[in-house]
Design a protein around this motif. Sequence first.
Motif, PDB file in Angstrom:
ATOM      1  N   ILE A 127       0.860  -1.249   0.081  1.00 43.70           N
ATOM      2  CA  ILE A 127       0.220  -0.014  -0.106  1.00 43.70           C
ATOM      3  C   ILE A 127       0.824   1.209  -0.006  1.00 43.70           C
ATOM      4  N   ALA A 128       1.888   1.243   0.849  1.00 43.95           N
ATOM      5  CA  ALA A 128       2.852   2.310   0.913  1.00 43.95           C
ATOM      6  C   ALA A 128       3.429   2.672  -0.528  1.00 43.95           C
ATOM      7  N   MET A 129       3.817   1.809  -1.101  1.00 42.43           N
ATOM      8  CA  MET A 129       4.684   1.725  -2.210  1.00 42.43           C
ATOM      9  C   MET A 129       3.581   2.136  -3.474  1.00 42.43           C
ATOM     10  N   GLY A 130       2.568   2.223  -3.152  1.00 49.74           N
ATOM     11  CA  GLY A 130       1.448   2.699  -4.211  1.00 49.74           C
ATOM     12  C   GLY A 130       1.066   4.099  -3.898  1.00 49.74           C
ATOM     13  N   CYS A 131       1.597   4.649  -2.815  1.00 47.71           N
ATOM     14  CA  CYS A 131       1.310   5.925  -2.684  1.00 47.71           C
ATOM     15  C   CYS A 131       2.477   7.104  -3.542  1.00 47.71           C
ATOM     16  N   ASP A 132       2.297   8.324  -3.280  1.00 46.67           N
ATOM     17  CA  ASP A 132       3.077   9.305  -4.150  1.00 46.67           C
ATOM     18  C   ASP A 132       4.361   9.348  -3.487  1.00 46.67           C
ATOM     19  N   LEU A 133       4.025   9.641  -2.117  1.00 47.27           N
ATOM     20  CA  LEU A 133       5.232   9.933  -1.171  1.00 47.27           C
ATOM     21  C   LEU A 133       5.241   9.093   0.036  1.00 47.27           C
ATOM     22  N   ILE A 134       6.077   8.664   0.658  1.00 44.41           N
ATOM     23  CA  ILE A 134       6.071   8.047   1.798  1.00 44.41           C
ATOM     24  C   ILE A 134       7.041   8.846   3.002  1.00 44.41           C
ATOM     25  N   ILE A 135       6.553   9.186   3.924  1.00 46.26           N
ATOM     26  CA  ILE A 135       7.090   9.826   5.095  1.00 46.26           C
ATOM     27  C   ILE A 135       6.979   8.647   6.312  1.00 46.26           C
ATOM     28  N   ALA A 136       8.310   8.549   6.834  1.00 45.67           N
ATOM     29  CA  ALA A 136       8.310   7.530   7.954  1.00 45.67           C
ATOM     30  C   ALA A 136       8.769   8.012   9.140  1.00 45.67           C
ATOM     31  N   LEU A 183      11.589   0.973  -6.987  1.00 43.53           N
ATOM     32  CA  LEU A 183      11.808   1.928  -6.285  1.00 43.53           C
ATOM     33  C   LEU A 183      13.484   1.721  -5.804  1.00 43.53           C
ATOM     34  N   VAL A 184      13.638   0.541  -5.339  1.00 47.06           N
ATOM     35  CA  VAL A 184      15.217   0.305  -5.027  1.00 47.06           C
ATOM     36  C   VAL A 184      16.078  -0.396  -5.867  1.00 47.06           C
ATOM     37  N   GLY A 185      15.748  -1.002  -7.085  1.00 46.75           N
ATOM     38  CA  GLY A 185      16.521  -1.782  -7.837  1.00 46.75           C
ATOM     39  C   GLY A 185      16.258  -3.196  -7.750  1.00 46.75           C
ATOM     40  N   MET A 186      16.495  -3.884  -8.692  1.00 44.64           N
ATOM     41  CA  MET A 186      16.304  -5.353  -8.941  1.00 44.64           C
ATOM     42  C   MET A 186      16.961  -6.246  -7.796  1.00 44.64           C
ATOM     43  N   ILE A 230      17.879   3.454   0.967  1.00 42.65           N
ATOM     44  CA  ILE A 230      18.048   2.747  -0.643  1.00 42.65           C
ATOM     45  C   ILE A 230      16.796   3.566  -1.313  1.00 42.65           C
ATOM     46  N   GLY A 231      16.344   4.498  -1.042  1.00 40.57           N
ATOM     47  CA  GLY A 231      15.187   5.152  -1.694  1.00 40.57           C
ATOM     48  C   GLY A 231      13.754   4.698  -1.671  1.00 40.57           C
ATOM     49  N   LEU A 232      13.399   3.913  -0.571  1.00 40.65           N
ATOM     50  CA  LEU A 232      12.102   3.367  -0.340  1.00 40.65           C
ATOM     51  C   LEU A 232      11.320   4.234   0.061  1.00 40.65           C
ATOM     52  N   VAL A 233      11.620   5.182   0.986  1.00 38.64           N
ATOM     53  CA  VAL A 233      11.021   6.350   1.760  1.00 38.64           C
ATOM     54  C   VAL A 233      11.395   7.584   1.328  1.00 38.64           C
ATOM     55  N   ASN A 234      10.994   8.675   1.438  1.00 37.45           N
ATOM     56  CA  ASN A 234      11.290  10.104   0.994  1.00 37.45           C
ATOM     57  C   ASN A 234      12.009  10.764   2.158  1.00 37.45           C
ATOM     58  N   ARG A 235      11.579  10.422   3.479  1.00 35.30           N
ATOM     59  CA  ARG A 235      12.264  11.053   4.492  1.00 35.30           C
ATOM     60  C   ARG A 235      11.907  10.388   5.843  1.00 35.30           C
ATOM     61  N   VAL A 236      12.734  10.635   6.855  1.00 35.81           N
ATOM     62  CA  VAL A 236      12.462   9.840   8.070  1.00 35.81           C
ATOM     63  C   VAL A 236      12.293  11.183   9.241  1.00 35.81           C
ATOM     64  N   ALA A 296       1.489  11.123 -15.790  1.00 33.84           N
ATOM     65  CA  ALA A 296       2.655  11.149 -16.616  1.00 33.84           C
ATOM     66  C   ALA A 296       3.840  10.507 -15.977  1.00 33.84           C
ATOM     67  N   ILE A 297       3.948  10.753 -14.661  1.00 31.82           N
ATOM     68  CA  ILE A 297       4.976   9.928 -13.847  1.00 31.82           C
ATOM     69  C   ILE A 297       4.704   8.408 -13.772  1.00 31.82           C
ATOM     70  N   ASN A 298       3.445   8.204 -13.512  1.00 32.58           N
ATOM     71  CA  ASN A 298       3.026   6.578 -13.224  1.00 32.58           C
ATOM     72  C   ASN A 298       2.973   6.018 -14.509  1.00 32.58           C
ATOM     73  N   LYS A 299       2.341   6.441 -15.600  1.00 32.94           N
ATOM     74  CA  LYS A 299       2.073   5.538 -16.766  1.00 32.94           C
ATOM     75  C   LYS A 299       3.617   5.643 -17.495  1.00 32.94           C
ATOM     76  N   GLY A 300       4.173   6.837 -17.497  1.00 32.38           N
ATOM     77  CA  GLY A 300       5.597   6.714 -18.159  1.00 32.38           C
ATOM     78  C   GLY A 300       6.554   5.961 -17.642  1.00 32.38           C
ATOM     79  N   ALA A 301       6.670   5.651 -16.409  1.00 34.02           N
ATOM     80  CA  ALA A 301       7.299   4.536 -15.638  1.00 34.02           C
ATOM     81  C   ALA A 301       7.246   3.275 -16.365  1.00 34.02           C
ATOM     82  N   GLN A 302       6.178   2.805 -17.025  1.00 38.70           N
ATOM     83  CA  GLN A 302       5.856   1.577 -17.588  1.00 38.70           C
ATOM     84  C   GLN A 302       6.170   1.572 -19.000  1.00 38.70           C
ATOM     85  N   MET A 303       6.545   2.664 -19.529  1.00 39.28           N
ATOM     86  CA  MET A 303       7.177   2.768 -20.986  1.00 39.28           C
ATOM     87  C   MET A 303       8.485   2.873 -21.166  1.00 39.28           C
TER      88      MET A 303
END
Length: 255
Positions: free
Chosen positions: A110-119, A147-150, A171-177, A208-215
């Motif tokens: 769920i969190a990864m489906g969000c646009d920003l993650i603040i932890a 988000l973090v690479g394969m 590792i780039g999973l969240v925006n900030r702590v 543009a961001i979400n769909k473009g990421a799949q192209m």
Amino acid sequence: MAYENIIFEKEDNIAVVTFNRPEAMNALNNQTRAEFGEAVREVEADDDIRVLILTGSGKAFVAGSDIKEFHATTPYAAHNIVRLGSIVEKLAKPVIAAVNGFCLGGGCEIAMGCDLIIASEKAKFGQPEINLGIIPGGGGTQRLQRLVGMCRAKELIFTGDIIRAEEAERIGLVNRVVAMDELMPTAREVAAKIAVKSPAALKLAKQAINKGAQMSLQDGLDYEYEMYALALSLEDKAEGVNAFLEKRAAKFVGR
């Protein structure tokens, strides 16, 4: 709608949905999934709401699926399970995950489906499904690697390891702590900053961001230009330009 397993709040242009089964670490059962889907539809239909914040009560954001119900899940039934990460990803409005504690399995998805993650500094992330003899089924294998690479995604999914918030940020999973007592104030501050922007432009930017990421890169650039051309036709574009020239705050209407 009256909710039992979530709390729905609205203040100004910001909605907050709180997963509220603290005795079960906010684990996702069928009722919670249904209520969450309804809450997101409510947010989508309310033009006054411009940003959605998701968080959890107690010690967890969402600690995964409710194993008591999951025990009876069959391959056929799995096809009918709503993927909550996809619901928030498809929402036309920005969504911020304010992760307060354990964010595991379906919660991490769920969190990864969000646009920003603040932890919060107490947050912990992971996809521990491998420990149950299964794999992530709500988007974990796909969103995590984007988000973090394969290689890092494979390590987390193959081992089922749970990582702390600082590592998730590294590792780039969240925006900030942030400190626990700063989590919701920070999420609301970011949400308020976004809420004054053009809702129509935000929708186009998210698409543009979400769909473009799949192209491919070129297809993504072409799609971006289509969204840019649509943005140029918006009433909000005219308002934004006029406000800039007149040195005043813009009053966007979402068209």
